[in-house]
Design a protein around this motif. Structure first.
Motif, PDB file in Angstrom:
ATOM      1  N   ASP A   1       0.841  -1.206   0.000  1.00  0.00           N
ATOM      2  CA  ASP A   1       0.000   0.000   0.000  1.00  0.00           C
ATOM      3  C   ASP A   1       0.871   1.250   0.000  1.00  0.00           C
ATOM      4  O   ASP A   1       0.594   2.220  -0.736  1.00  0.00           O
ATOM      5  CB  ASP A   1      -0.915   0.006   1.223  1.00  0.00           C
ATOM      6  CG  ASP A   1      -1.986  -1.070   1.138  1.00  0.00           C
ATOM      7  OD1 ASP A   1      -2.232  -1.567   0.013  1.00  0.00           O
ATOM      8  OD2 ASP A   1      -2.566  -1.420   2.193  1.00  0.00           O
TER       9      ASP A   1
ATOM     10  N   ASN B 158       2.298   1.854  -3.403  1.00  0.00           N
ATOM     11  CA  ASN B 158       1.296   2.415  -4.323  1.00  0.00           C
ATOM     12  C   ASN B 158       1.088   3.891  -4.068  1.00  0.00           C
ATOM     13  O   ASN B 158       0.994   4.699  -5.011  1.00  0.00           O
ATOM     14  CB  ASN B 158      -0.031   1.664  -4.173  1.00  0.00           C
ATOM     15  CG  ASN B 158       0.064   0.232  -4.689  1.00  0.00           C
ATOM     16  OD1 ASN B 158       0.879  -0.057  -5.574  1.00  0.00           O
ATOM     17  ND2 ASN B 158      -0.779  -0.641  -4.171  1.00  0.00           N
TER      18      ASN B 158
ATOM     19  N   THR C 296       3.989   5.805  -5.388  1.00  0.00           N
ATOM     20  CA  THR C 296       3.914   5.921  -6.861  1.00  0.00           C
ATOM     21  C   THR C 296       2.940   7.034  -7.264  1.00  0.00           C
ATOM     22  O   THR C 296       3.233   7.846  -8.161  1.00  0.00           O
ATOM     23  CB  THR C 296       3.473   4.587  -7.465  1.00  0.00           C
ATOM     24  OG1 THR C 296       4.385   3.571  -7.086  1.00  0.00           O
ATOM     25  CG2 THR C 296       3.402   4.683  -8.992  1.00  0.00           C
ATOM     26  N   SER C 297       1.788   7.063  -6.583  1.00  0.00           N
ATOM     27  CA  SER C 297       0.792   8.116  -6.868  1.00  0.00           C
ATOM     28  C   SER C 297       1.367   9.499  -6.573  1.00  0.00           C
ATOM     29  O   SER C 297       1.173  10.456  -7.316  1.00  0.00           O
ATOM     30  CB  SER C 297      -0.488   7.890  -6.058  1.00  0.00           C
ATOM     31  OG  SER C 297      -1.073   6.648  -6.385  1.00  0.00           O
TER      32      SER C 297
END
Length: 902
Positions: free
Chosen positions: A272, A275, A278-279
């Protein structure tokens, strides 16, 4: 009336021949004293130990598991027939600051087995109280002071000393056993309340069997029962190793489950976070594009803010990378632990009888050695004493031929005549037997026990009358004295009174061997010729004198020879065979070997070392009790010869065979093994190895098996894994040895250090327990030799009083008359001493064979001192007897002696 008068004459005979009567009493007493005393010493020692272990409720069997013991083990052991079970906890604690190793035991006041005997102070009443081994007093510990044990095995570290105790688990008060921690030697033990132990597992199960109650703890009946009891215990617990293994695996898996869940959760959280990262990066990229479209004044501030956000994301990425590494490491560790759990080996369940307790079997071996010696030495002593008694009584009756003839002519019956001699023989032998029995039973066993008890604090000797040897001694001496008198008496009573009233015709003179050697015979003086003729004329007298003196001289040689042989075990083993000064065992990991080697290489006293694998193996063969062997497999086969000088049974040096095993001679003897035979060996995990015997080795202490690494791999189905160094050093003091042990301990790699000097000291202390027995043998043998010489000389004089009176009347001087007798004694003594040397050698060899042990071979070693002492004492006694004889011959009443036949 005449019977009463005759009996008075009988007692008058005793008064008139006090010397002979007392001599018979002393000979019988000495023979009985030594025979009964030494025969009783072994049983007294065993009885005393039996009383001690019964009083303190020493357990009959201990069950120990390498995987710890649980309530399931307790429940299963309670099903063993006739067994009462108690539990215990224990561990070894190494105090590095004091270089002490302590065995810590749990104390539970409700337990009945292995009762502690308080020497000083009281037993623990509170959880913070502790009692110490009485040996700890020598290290300065005192009642009321605090005592620290810094161990994770205990809840508390500090305790108050309330007393000093003895435990029946430790019979030898000088030794407390060995361990694989610290310096390898337990210094003392401590007991503290069980509630202080952290673990719920038990270390040992103590079993007491009701079916051996009342049996002597060293008896064959006890040992046979305990073999069956142990077999029952092993049968009842046979499934426990697998069950315990399954339990350990489940426990390991259950312990790993939270970690696995934590790793799974951590990986999900990590995914999580990745992710989100990355966002965030995508958003920053969009912002960077948007900033390029801003006015220059706003663009600078926005760019700075963007760089800060980038740095934050970089830091977060670094943290996530570290977190991922931590999770991967944790996952790897869990996998390794899972693999370890899957490959866990079955725990070993060990069954130790009383003989495994420190000092218990050693004490029993000492009693057995004394009993073995008692089967030979006192019997020979006894035979000499009985022989001299027989001779004395025979000659006494022969001297009274004329009196017997007179009584027979006066109408006395054979039984009436026999009364006098029956009383004389019965009184002399009876008094000697009674005195010998009382002194032998109450003196020798007590002396032997008290001198041995310096090493064994088991209370006072339990003295009792052992009737079999008493009855044997009484019967033998009664037969020797009473039987001899009756034998000669009834032989004389078959003759007519007229023949008995005449003096017995002297033996006719004959030419002797020396007379045919003219050059020698012509150079002898007249007195010398008479002496030699008399020697051969009275061959029975010569034979008895030589046998008596040779027997006594041989007993003295054997007495000292025993001490020489027993004390030479160490000198024959250490140096000629074992040529290293220490064994250092280390942790099996490679780092353990490297760290140990590093410490040894820095020590200037260490000159060389050889890596070996060593472990205890068991040899088993149908019809024989199993025996433990120390296995040694050298890393470098050729270098072993520098550390252990292998020799065959003939003493010839040999190399370690590449194929087959080499075992030591005592094992081969006990199991009737020969070269080429295949035997079964069992390792510590009870796995069977089949090995072929290539060599049988000379060895004196311990039982060993040697093999090459290649043959080890062949029979064990695995490569050797060295776990010890044989270490050669220059001469080291005890302080230097302890210092080296401390350095090795501090390295954290060493598990045990055993110095040969300690083995030598222990062996010599063990053999020193027999010094008292040997001293008793020598003293009593010397005393018997003196009495034998004195008695035989008195008999010789009394038989030849008319002959001696005749030569005195013919003008011989007193010294010449004395030499007439003494010259014969000198010849008897010289021949007796020479014969005694041979008797002593054979007797010593026979006693050593009888006294042999399962792990000790006693070499036959008799130093020149034994022969010098034996010869010197015998000559001294001859000189004393010669002086006494001289004064006795000076006062012979010649006229009375010459008229005695009238």
């Amino acid at each position: 009336m005449k019977t009463k008068t005759y009996l008075k004459a009988g007692f008058r005979e005793i008064r008139q021949s006090k010397g002979r009567f007392i001599a018979i009493i002393l000979i019988v007493m000495l023979g009985t004293l030594l025979y009964v005393g030494v025969k009783t010493a072994g049983p007294v020692m065993q009885k005393t130990m039996d009383h001690y272990v019964d009083r303190l409720e020493l357990s009959d069997l201990q069950i120990i598991s390498t995987g710890g013991l649980t309530e399931e083990d307790v429940a299963q052991s309670e099903k063993i027939p006739d067994a009462k079970v108690e539990t215990g906890k224990q561990f070894y604690y190494a105090n590095t600051s004091k270089n002490e190793v302590v065995q810590v035991f749990s104390y539970n006041k409700v337990d009945k087995q292995n009762q502690l005997e308080v020497v000083e102070g009281t037993l623990p009443e509170k959880e913070n109280q502790i009692v110490l081994d009485e040996k700890a007093r020598n290290k300065g510990y005192q009642i009321g002071r605090s005592y620290q044990i810094d161990s994770s095995d205990l809840k508390e570290k500090e305790y108050q000393i309330t007393g000093f105790v003895r435990s029946p688990l430790f019979i030898n008060n000088l030794e407390r056993g060995a361990t694989n921690v610290g310096n390898g030697r337990v210094d003392y033990f401590v007991y503290l309340p069980e509630a202080n132990f952290q673990t719920k597992l038990y270390s040992v199960l103590y079993l007491d069997f009701s079916n051996v109650d009342g049996l002597n703890t060293y008896s064959k009946a006890y040992q046979d029962k305990m073999e069956k009891n142990q077999a029952n215990a092993e049968k009842m617990m046979k499934n426990r190793p697998q069950q315990r293994l399954d339990q350990l695996k489940r426990s390991a898996e259950e312990a790993l489950e939270p970690a696995k869940q934590e790793i799974t959760t951590g990986k999900a959280q990590l995914a999580d976070a990745k992710n989100q990262l990355t966002s965030a990066k995508e958003q920053l990229a969009q912002q960077e594009t948007a900033i390029q479209q801003l006015p220059e004044a706003q663009r600078t501030n926005a760019a700075n803010q963007l760089e800060q956000q980038k740095q934050q994301l970089t830091d977060q990425e670094t943290q996530l990378t570290e977190k991922e590494k931590e999770l991967n490491d944790a996952e790897k560790e869990v996998a390794e632990n899972e693999e370890k759990a899957r490959t866990l080996s079955k725990p070993s369940y060990l069954y130790n009888q009383r003989s495994e307790n420190v000092g218990f079997q050693e004490f029993g071996d000492l009693a057995d050695r004394i009993a073995a010696i008692a089967n030979v030495f006192p019997v020979f002593f006894f035979f000499i004493a009985a022989l001299i008694t027989f001779t004395t009584m025979t000659r006494m009756v022969e001297e009274n031929r004329r009196e017997i003839g007179t009584l027979k002519a006066l109408g006395y019956t054979k039984l009436e005549i026999a009364q006098k001699y029956a009383i004389y023989a019965s009184l002399a032998s009876g008094i000697g037997i009674i005195l010998g029995t009382i002194l032998g039973t109450n003196l020798l066993p007590r002396i032997i026990f008290e001198l041995s008890n310096e090493r064994y604090d088991i209370g006072k000797a339990i003295i009792f009358y052992d009737w079999p040897p008493i009855i044997q001694a009484a019967a033998a001496f009664f037969i020797a004295a009473f039987g001899a008198a009756m034998l000669v008496l009834f032989k004389d009573l078959r003759e007519r009174p007229a023949a008995l009233l005449q003096p017995k015709a002297p033996k006719p003179g004959k030419r002797i061997v020396l007379e045919y050697i003219t050059p020698l015979w012509s150079r002898l003086s007249f007195n010398q010729k008479i002496s030699y003729r008399n020697l051969f004329r009275y061959k029975s007298r010569m034979f008895m004198a030589i046998v008596g003196i040779a027997g006594c001289a041989g007993l003295m040689v054997a007495g000292v020879g025993l001490k020489d042989s027993l004390s030479s075990v160490s000198s024959k083993q250490f140096g000629p065979i074992v040529d290293y000064q220490a064994i250092v065992t280390f942790e099996p990991e490679e780092s353990g070997k490297e760290k140990t080697a590093s410490v040894l290489e820095k020590e200037e006293k260490v000159t060389d070392k050889l890596a070996v694998e060593t472990q205890q193996l068991e040899i088993r063969k149908k019809g024989h009790a199993k025996q433990s062997l120390t296995m040694i497999v050298p890393e470098q086969t050729r270098r072993l010869a520098s550390f252990v000088h292998l020799k065959d049974e003939n003493g010839q040096s040999i190399a370690l065979p590449e194929k087959g095993i080499a075992i030591t001679q005592k094992t081969a003897e006990l199991f009737h093994l020969e070269k080429g035979e295949t035997i079964s060996l069992y390792d510590e995990d009870q796995k069977e190895w089949k090995g072929e015997i290539s060599e049988i080795l000379e060895n004196y202490l311990g039982n060993f098996v040697y093999m090459s690494p290649a043959y080890y791999q062949e029979i064990a189905d695995k490569k050797m894994a060295d776990n010890a160094y044989l270490v050669q050093t220059k001469s080291m003091t005890r302080t230097q040895e302890e210092s080296l042990s401390k350095e090795l301990l501090a390295s954290g790699s060493m598990t045990n250090t055993s110095f040969v000097s300690k083995q030598i000291e222990t062996q010599e202390e063990s053999m020193a327990n027999l010094d008292s027995v040997v001293l008793i043998f020598v003293v009593l043998s010397g005393l018997l030799a003196f009495i034998v010489l004195y008695n035989l000389t008195n008999i010789n004089i009394s038989e030849r009083v008319r002959e001696l009176s005749t030569i005195k009347v013919l003008g011989f001087f007193d010294k010449e008359v004395t030499m007439y007798i003494v010259r014969e004694n000198i010849i008897f003594t010289i021949l007796g001493i020479i014969g005694g040397f041979g008797v002593g050698y054979v007797l010593t060899d026979f006693i050593l064979q009888q006294a042999s042990m399962e792990n000790v071979v006693f070499p036959l070693v008799i130093t020149w001192g034994a022969y010098v002492l034996s010869a010197g004492l015998t000559i001294l006694f001859t000189v004393i007897v010669m002086i006494v004889t001289h004064f006795k011959l000076k006062h012979i009443h010649m006229i009375d002696a010459l008229k005695s036949n009238e």
